[in-house]
Motif scaffolding. Structure first.
Motif, mmCIF file in Angstrom:
data_model
loop_
_atom_site.group_PDB
_atom_site.id
_atom_site.type_symbol
_atom_site.label_atom_id
_atom_site.label_comp_id
_atom_site.label_asym_id
_atom_site.label_seq_id
_atom_site.Cartn_x
_atom_site.Cartn_y
_atom_site.Cartn_z
ATOM 1 N N THR A 22 -4.945 13.240 -2.809
ATOM 2 C CA THR A 22 -3.739 13.085 -2.009
ATOM 3 C C THR A 22 -4.034 12.028 -0.966
ATOM 4 N N ALA A 23 -3.189 11.005 -0.908
ATOM 5 C CA ALA A 23 -3.401 9.922 0.053
ATOM 6 C C ALA A 23 -2.076 9.574 0.714
ATOM 7 N N VAL A 24 -2.172 9.094 1.937
ATOM 8 C CA VAL A 24 -0.992 8.614 2.657
ATOM 9 C C VAL A 24 -1.346 7.280 3.294
ATOM 10 N N GLY A 25 -0.385 6.372 3.288
ATOM 11 C CA GLY A 25 -0.604 5.061 3.879
ATOM 12 C C GLY A 25 0.670 4.523 4.484
ATOM 13 N N GLY A 49 6.047 -0.556 7.964
ATOM 14 C CA GLY A 49 6.066 0.791 8.530
ATOM 15 C C GLY A 49 6.525 1.869 7.573
ATOM 16 N N LYS A 50 6.762 1.509 6.310
ATOM 17 C CA LYS A 50 7.161 2.499 5.311
ATOM 18 C C LYS A 50 5.954 3.364 4.947
ATOM 19 N N VAL A 51 6.178 4.676 4.852
ATOM 20 C CA VAL A 51 5.119 5.608 4.483
ATOM 21 C C VAL A 51 5.019 5.667 2.957
ATOM 22 N N VAL A 52 3.794 5.593 2.458
ATOM 23 C CA VAL A 52 3.513 5.657 1.023
ATOM 24 C C VAL A 52 2.623 6.873 0.786
ATOM 25 N N LEU A 60 -3.501 -0.196 -1.941
ATOM 26 C CA LEU A 60 -3.389 -1.616 -1.604
ATOM 27 C C LEU A 60 -2.339 -2.288 -2.498
ATOM 28 N N ARG A 61 -2.356 -1.965 -3.787
ATOM 29 C CA ARG A 61 -1.378 -2.511 -4.722
ATOM 30 C C ARG A 61 0.048 -2.126 -4.318
ATOM 31 N N LEU A 62 0.202 -0.934 -3.744
ATOM 32 C CA LEU A 62 1.512 -0.466 -3.295
ATOM 33 C C LEU A 62 1.911 -1.053 -1.947
ATOM 34 N N GLY A 63 1.055 -1.909 -1.384
ATOM 35 C CA GLY A 63 1.400 -2.617 -0.161
ATOM 36 C C GLY A 63 0.880 -2.022 1.127
#
Length: 104
Positions: A28-31, A36-39, A63-66
């Protein structure tokens, strides 16, 4: 704003050096991306169809998801994702399945 995590995956747009590249687990990861969008990624594992991510793979995917900043949260058998979408009354819940960590 704050969040507790066990591993920093990405900081300032740079993948953290020395991340484990061998052990695949449910994760489970959050970025946060540059706008400022949460991924959020919740990855199942320990199954024939889904082996999970190594920490290195997870960082690369974030990183690929920005993401410019990302952390790994608790994973393994406790990986669970629950959400209620705007305007909906039903909660969607997905749990990593594991013989070692049964979930109701």
């Amino acid at each position: 704003e704050a969040i507790g995590a066990n591993v920093t995956l990405i900081e300032g747009g740079q993948v953290t050096a020395g991340l484990d590249a061998a052990t695949k687990q449910p994760r489970t990861a959050v970025g946060i991306d540059a706008n400022g969008k949460v991924v959020v990624i919740v990855a199942d594992g320990r199954q024939a169809a889904s082996s999970g991510y190594t920490l290195s793979e997870l960082a690369d995917e974030m990183l690929r998801l920005g993401c410019v900043d990302a952390v790994n949260l608790d994973g393994g058998g406790s990986t669970t994702y629950a959400a209620r979408y705007a305007g909906e009354s039903e909660t969607v819940r997905a749990t990593a399945s594991s013989a070692s960590f049964p979930h109701p």
